[in-house]
Design a protein around this motif. Structure first.
Motif, PDB file in Angstrom:
ATOM      1  N   HIS A 179       7.153   3.298  11.571  1.00  0.00           N
ATOM      2  CA  HIS A 179       8.520   2.764  11.656  1.00  0.00           C
ATOM      3  C   HIS A 179       8.764   1.796  10.493  1.00  0.00           C
ATOM      4  CE1 HIS A 179      12.023   0.595  13.188  1.00  0.00           C
ATOM      5  NE2 HIS A 179      12.226   1.662  13.943  1.00  0.00           N
ATOM      6  N   PRO A 180       9.967   1.808   9.916  1.00  0.00           N
ATOM      7  CA  PRO A 180      10.273   0.890   8.810  1.00  0.00           C
ATOM      8  C   PRO A 180      10.001  -0.582   9.128  1.00  0.00           C
ATOM      9  CG  PRO A 180      11.990   2.540   8.985  1.00  0.00           C
ATOM     10  CD  PRO A 180      11.068   2.747  10.166  1.00  0.00           C
ATOM     11  N   ASP A 181      10.276  -1.011  10.359  1.00  0.00           N
ATOM     12  CA  ASP A 181       9.996  -2.405  10.722  1.00  0.00           C
ATOM     13  C   ASP A 181       8.494  -2.686  10.693  1.00  0.00           C
ATOM     14  OD1 ASP A 181      12.697  -2.870  11.055  1.00  0.00           O
ATOM     15  OD2 ASP A 181      12.634  -2.736  13.243  1.00  0.00           O
ATOM     16  N   THR A 182       7.708  -1.705  11.132  1.00  0.00           N
ATOM     17  CA  THR A 182       6.256  -1.868  11.105  1.00  0.00           C
ATOM     18  C   THR A 182       5.768  -1.993   9.673  1.00  0.00           C
ATOM     19  OG1 THR A 182       6.049  -0.569  13.129  1.00  0.00           O
ATOM     20  CG2 THR A 182       4.055  -0.850  11.804  1.00  0.00           C
ATOM     21  N   LEU A 183       6.310  -1.181   8.783  1.00  0.00           N
ATOM     22  CA  LEU A 183       5.932  -1.258   7.373  1.00  0.00           C
ATOM     23  C   LEU A 183       6.287  -2.626   6.791  1.00  0.00           C
ATOM     24  CD1 LEU A 183       7.038   2.311   6.209  1.00  0.00           C
ATOM     25  CD2 LEU A 183       4.746   1.538   6.905  1.00  0.00           C
ATOM     26  N   ARG A 184       7.450  -3.144   7.164  1.00  0.00           N
ATOM     27  CA  ARG A 184       7.847  -4.480   6.681  1.00  0.00           C
ATOM     28  C   ARG A 184       6.913  -5.561   7.211  1.00  0.00           C
ATOM     29  NH1 ARG A 184      13.065  -2.702   8.238  1.00  0.00           N
ATOM     30  NH2 ARG A 184      14.065  -1.753   6.452  1.00  0.00           N
ATOM     31  N   GLU A 188      -7.915  -9.702   1.303  1.00  0.00           N
ATOM     32  CA  GLU A 188      -7.445  -9.137   2.569  1.00  0.00           C
ATOM     33  C   GLU A 188      -6.052  -8.535   2.426  1.00  0.00           C
ATOM     34  OE1 GLU A 188      -8.782 -11.709   6.148  1.00  0.00           O
ATOM     35  OE2 GLU A 188      -8.902 -12.997   4.360  1.00  0.00           O
ATOM     36  N   ALA A 189      -5.286  -9.040   1.470  1.00  0.00           N
ATOM     37  CA  ALA A 189      -3.929  -8.537   1.259  1.00  0.00           C
ATOM     38  C   ALA A 189      -3.928  -7.155   0.616  1.00  0.00           C
ATOM     39  CB  ALA A 189      -3.136  -9.517   0.385  1.00  0.00           C
ATOM     40  N   ILE A 190      -4.838  -6.924  -0.312  1.00  0.00           N
ATOM     41  CA  ILE A 190      -4.804  -5.687  -1.099  1.00  0.00           C
ATOM     42  C   ILE A 190      -4.908  -4.426  -0.238  1.00  0.00           C
ATOM     43  CG2 ILE A 190      -6.088  -4.341  -2.825  1.00  0.00           C
ATOM     44  CD1 ILE A 190      -6.380  -6.973  -4.420  1.00  0.00           C
ATOM     45  N   PRO A 191      -5.879  -4.301   0.678  1.00  0.00           N
ATOM     46  CA  PRO A 191      -5.921  -3.065   1.474  1.00  0.00           C
ATOM     47  C   PRO A 191      -4.674  -2.854   2.333  1.00  0.00           C
ATOM     48  CG  PRO A 191      -7.923  -4.369   1.800  1.00  0.00           C
ATOM     49  CD  PRO A 191      -6.997  -5.191   0.974  1.00  0.00           C
ATOM     50  N   LEU A 192      -4.103  -3.931   2.840  1.00  0.00           N
ATOM     51  CA  LEU A 192      -2.859  -3.806   3.612  1.00  0.00           C
ATOM     52  C   LEU A 192      -1.725  -3.303   2.736  1.00  0.00           C
ATOM     53  CD1 LEU A 192      -2.692  -6.969   5.918  1.00  0.00           C
ATOM     54  CD2 LEU A 192      -2.884  -4.582   6.613  1.00  0.00           C
ATOM     55  N   LEU A 193      -1.629  -3.842   1.529  1.00  0.00           N
ATOM     56  CA  LEU A 193      -0.569  -3.411   0.617  1.00  0.00           C
ATOM     57  C   LEU A 193      -0.787  -1.977   0.149  1.00  0.00           C
ATOM     58  CD1 LEU A 193      -0.120  -6.702  -1.394  1.00  0.00           C
ATOM     59  CD2 LEU A 193       1.592  -5.617   0.082  1.00  0.00           C
ATOM     60  N   ALA A 208       1.319   3.449   0.435  1.00  0.00           N
ATOM     61  CA  ALA A 208       1.143   4.875   0.716  1.00  0.00           C
ATOM     62  C   ALA A 208       2.072   5.325   1.848  1.00  0.00           C
ATOM     63  CB  ALA A 208      -0.316   5.167   1.059  1.00  0.00           C
ATOM     64  N   ASP A 209       2.169   4.521   2.901  1.00  0.00           N
ATOM     65  CA  ASP A 209       3.028   4.862   4.025  1.00  0.00           C
ATOM     66  C   ASP A 209       4.503   4.795   3.646  1.00  0.00           C
ATOM     67  OD1 ASP A 209       0.762   5.282   5.536  1.00  0.00           O
ATOM     68  OD2 ASP A 209       0.931   3.414   6.683  1.00  0.00           O
ATOM     69  N   CYS A 210       4.892   3.782   2.874  1.00  0.00           N
ATOM     70  CA  CYS A 210       6.293   3.681   2.425  1.00  0.00           C
ATOM     71  C   CYS A 210       6.684   4.890   1.586  1.00  0.00           C
ATOM     72  CB  CYS A 210       6.518   2.411   1.616  1.00  0.00           C
ATOM     73  SG  CYS A 210       6.806   0.927   2.574  1.00  0.00           S
ATOM     74  N   THR A 245       9.720   7.509  -2.594  1.00  0.00           N
ATOM     75  CA  THR A 245       9.257   6.698  -3.725  1.00  0.00           C
ATOM     76  C   THR A 245      10.342   5.807  -4.313  1.00  0.00           C
ATOM     77  OG1 THR A 245       9.681   8.530  -5.245  1.00  0.00           O
ATOM     78  CG2 THR A 245       7.441   8.327  -4.368  1.00  0.00           C
ATOM     79  N   ASP A 246      11.609   6.128  -4.054  1.00  0.00           N
ATOM     80  CA  ASP A 246      12.709   5.349  -4.620  1.00  0.00           C
ATOM     81  C   ASP A 246      13.319   4.335  -3.664  1.00  0.00           C
ATOM     82  OD1 ASP A 246      12.470   6.672  -7.015  1.00  0.00           O
ATOM     83  OD2 ASP A 246      14.136   8.046  -6.650  1.00  0.00           O
ATOM     84  N   HIS A 247      12.832   4.267  -2.434  1.00  0.00           N
ATOM     85  CA  HIS A 247      13.418   3.340  -1.457  1.00  0.00           C
ATOM     86  C   HIS A 247      13.128   1.901  -1.884  1.00  0.00           C
ATOM     87  CE1 HIS A 247      14.134   1.193   2.296  1.00  0.00           C
ATOM     88  NE2 HIS A 247      14.895   2.221   2.619  1.00  0.00           N
ATOM     89  N   PRO A 248      14.093   0.992  -1.702  1.00  0.00           N
ATOM     90  CA  PRO A 248      13.872  -0.410  -2.080  1.00  0.00           C
ATOM     91  C   PRO A 248      12.607  -1.027  -1.482  1.00  0.00           C
ATOM     92  CG  PRO A 248      16.183  -0.057  -1.599  1.00  0.00           C
ATOM     93  CD  PRO A 248      15.471   1.223  -1.237  1.00  0.00           C
ATOM     94  N   ASP A 249      12.293  -0.721  -0.224  1.00  0.00           N
ATOM     95  CA  ASP A 249      11.072  -1.265   0.384  1.00  0.00           C
ATOM     96  C   ASP A 249       9.827  -0.756  -0.333  1.00  0.00           C
ATOM     97  OD1 ASP A 249      12.733  -2.496   2.202  1.00  0.00           O
ATOM     98  OD2 ASP A 249      12.071  -1.333   3.937  1.00  0.00           O
ATOM     99  N   THR A 250       9.859   0.502  -0.767  1.00  0.00           N
ATOM    100  CA  THR A 250       8.730   1.076  -1.499  1.00  0.00           C
ATOM    101  C   THR A 250       8.566   0.377  -2.846  1.00  0.00           C
ATOM    102  OG1 THR A 250       9.110   3.214  -0.420  1.00  0.00           O
ATOM    103  CG2 THR A 250       7.744   3.214  -2.409  1.00  0.00           C
ATOM    104  N   LEU A 251       9.676   0.170  -3.536  1.00  0.00           N
ATOM    105  CA  LEU A 251       9.629  -0.490  -4.844  1.00  0.00           C
ATOM    106  C   LEU A 251       9.088  -1.910  -4.717  1.00  0.00           C
ATOM    107  CD1 LEU A 251      13.056   0.702  -6.283  1.00  0.00           C
ATOM    108  CD2 LEU A 251      10.795   1.684  -6.713  1.00  0.00           C
ATOM    109  N   ILE A 252       9.520  -2.622  -3.706  1.00  0.00           N
ATOM    110  CA  ILE A 252       9.060  -4.001  -3.496  1.00  0.00           C
ATOM    111  C   ILE A 252       7.583  -4.018  -3.126  1.00  0.00           C
ATOM    112  CG2 ILE A 252       9.281  -6.012  -1.985  1.00  0.00           C
ATOM    113  CD1 ILE A 252      12.336  -5.353  -1.928  1.00  0.00           C
ATOM    114  N   THR A 253       7.175  -3.090  -2.258  1.00  0.00           N
ATOM    115  CA  THR A 253       5.769  -3.041  -1.869  1.00  0.00           C
ATOM    116  C   THR A 253       4.888  -2.706  -3.065  1.00  0.00           C
ATOM    117  OG1 THR A 253       6.383  -2.398   0.381  1.00  0.00           O
ATOM    118  CG2 THR A 253       4.113  -1.973  -0.286  1.00  0.00           C
TER     119      THR A 253
END
Length: 154
Positions: free
Chosen positions: A47-52, A69-74, A79-81, A87-95
């Motif tokens: 879910h997008p909220d979960t990804l956020r 610890e941050a790197i594996p989560l990111l 990958a999930d985003c 690949t062009d979604h704003p959340d993907t670009l920010i992540t």
């Protein structure tokens, strides 16, 4: 931006000091973990909220000085985003930008530069040259690739 933890600092005296931010983030990490777990349970892992929330937890780790610890989560979030949001979604670009900055913080410049180059190109194409996320990607890339200025001694 995806990150939402900035308001935690607004009421803290000296909140702009890095040690204060790191300490506040260390205190907030269990709360972010709990929110992520709840979101995964209720809405699912894609879910997008979960990804956020996963991105926010990773950024809290980074702010607390826990980049390893941050790197594996990111990496997982990116990958999930890309898979779920595209690949062009704003959340993907920010992540992607957040992961590149985490790589940079960990001294993994060779991995950060291609991510930032891709992020910058995609942000310029999708969001425009003057968008804050585009500017952030441009500044991050410049910080990694520009040569230090040499001063002439007289």
């Amino acid at each position: 931006m995806i990150t939402i933890f900035a308001p935690l600092f607004e009421w803290v005296p000296g909140a702009d000091h890095p040690d204060t931010k790191a300490a506040r983030m260390a205190e907030a990490i269990p709360l972010y973990r709990g929110a992520l777990a709840d979101c995964e349970r209720v809405r699912g892992t894609d879910h997008p909220d979960t990804l956020r929330w996963r991105n926010n937890l990773a950024m809290a780790y980074r702010a607390a000085g826990r980049t390893a610890e941050a790197i594996p989560l990111l990496e997982r979030t990116l990958a999930d985003c890309e898979r779920v949001r595209g690949t062009d979604h704003p959340d993907t670009l920010i992540t992607r930008n957040n992961l590149a900055m985490a790589y940079r913080a960990a001294g993994r410049t060779a991995e950060a530069i291609p991510l930032l180059e891709r992020t910058l190109a995609d942000c310029e194409r999708v969001r425009g040259a003057d968008h804050p996320d585009t500017k952030a990607a441009r500044e991050g890339l410049a910080a990694l690739t520009s040569k230090p200025k040499r001063h002439r001694h007289i």
